[in-house]
Design a protein around this motif. Sequence first.
Motif, PDB file in Angstrom:
ATOM      1  N   GLY A 102       3.163   4.639   3.423  1.00 48.38           N
ATOM      2  CA  GLY A 102       2.671   3.174   2.748  1.00 48.38           C
ATOM      3  C   GLY A 102       2.607   2.211   3.840  1.00 48.38           C
TER       4      GLY A 102
ATOM      5  N   ARG B 160      -2.728   5.800  -0.249  1.00 46.63           N
ATOM      6  CA  ARG B 160      -3.830   5.078  -0.544  1.00 46.63           C
ATOM      7  C   ARG B 160      -4.224   4.013  -1.719  1.00 46.63           C
ATOM      8  NH1 ARG B 160      -8.990   8.859   1.478  1.00 46.63           N
ATOM      9  NH2 ARG B 160      -8.228   9.573   3.403  1.00 46.63           N
TER      10      ARG B 160
ATOM     11  N   LEU C 120       0.841  -1.167   0.214  1.00 48.25           N
ATOM     12  CA  LEU C 120       0.051   0.053   0.064  1.00 48.25           C
ATOM     13  C   LEU C 120       0.894   1.329  -0.170  1.00 48.25           C
ATOM     14  CD1 LEU C 120      -3.145   0.850   0.322  1.00 48.25           C
ATOM     15  CD2 LEU C 120      -2.625   0.972   2.812  1.00 48.25           C
TER      16      LEU C 120
ATOM     17  N   SER D  73      -5.309   3.470   5.756  1.00 40.95           N
ATOM     18  CA  SER D  73      -4.235   4.294   5.236  1.00 40.95           C
ATOM     19  C   SER D  73      -3.910   5.341   6.233  1.00 40.95           C
ATOM     20  CB  SER D  73      -4.343   4.943   4.164  1.00 40.95           C
ATOM     21  OG  SER D  73      -5.582   5.719   4.073  1.00 40.95           O
TER      22      SER D  73
END
Length: 409
Positions: free
Chosen positions: A118, A41, A38, A74
């Motif tokens: 992330g 987002r 990730l 996130s």
Amino acid sequence: MLSSIASTANASHSLLEILHLCLRPLCTGLQMACGLALIGRELGEHFVASPLDAPALGDALASLEGSPWIAAISRERAPGAFRLDDPLWAGEWHGQALAAGLRRALHIPVLVDGVRLGGCIVFSAEAEPRDRAAEEQFVAAAYDALAVQSSRVIAREHAAAANVRAREAAEDANRAKSDFVSSMSHELRTPLNAILGYAELLADDLTEEGLAEQAGLAVKMGRAGRHLSGLINNILDLSKIEAGKMDVAIETIDLAELIDDVVTTLAPIAEASKTQISTPADRSLPRIETDGTKVRQILFNLIGNATKFTRDGQVTVRVDVSVETRLLRLTVEDNGIGMTEEQLGRIFQPFTQAGAEITSRYGGTGLGLTFLPSPRGDPMARSPATSAPGVGSRFVVERLPRGGPPGAR
């Protein structure tokens, strides 16, 4: 397994690559079924460690994009565990996740200098961990390892970007300098050519009138002007070389004739230094196909330098054929003052001479040897020059292309 995460991250070149490559050791170490990366987002690549219902898993992972759950994840700045059957997360995605056999998720964020960049999300087919304490310990260590290695990668990326910006700025400055030098050289040439013309006319008129002394002064003025013109031409050529705009005009030239012409031009310098210039005795040297003007400049610079730095000595010019390449090789050798290894290493740099003492004693701009590369547009091979203080110097230029025999057209 943690060392595997650290080494994998350390070998990566970007944050996204770190997260992708760490999914396997994370899934293996935590005994998870699959995982995905990730960035912000945005979902990255995923890794599947255990056999699951592939179509159902694909649908579940695809529906994650833009889901409220991902939006919530996130924003998390600390590692966390989530049960997917928790009513709090009820929704379309969780129904697909449960249908694919996923029961629990672990999120390990990546923070660099307090900023979340992330993270990795790994999924388990089991609702509860087999060993909660061991899992928490592993997650904490992986969180630290990812933070440290990501910080290093980000620092490398910033340094690389700074180097690119610095190189581009230097190239822009160099182009601007070359454009300025080229423009100014042309501006200086125009009035200088007029001065040279008037000096020549003045010398002729004074000679006809029998004013030998005044004519001699006019000749000296013209000689000084031609010297200045040569310096301007050298600077202009240097700017063209640096800008990659050096023009090349290929022609067939007589090498023996060219050498004789250069030696004749340098005769006054050789006479002043009581130096003899020896040229090839064989007058049947082959013609060469190259830019005659630039080969003449190379010869003039090499022989001129050798003559200038030799007193009561010998300068030898040789031309032979390389056994390895069958191309012509030009050698200029002298028994002059010579140079040390340190001096030899910098003489090919623009505006650089062997030393301040030599510059003050012999003069010059330090541009002569800058122009040794190719008169054809592709660099000729310049073998390493050899020199020793008090013994002399030897310069070799190879790969001069052969043309036809003398007299051939």
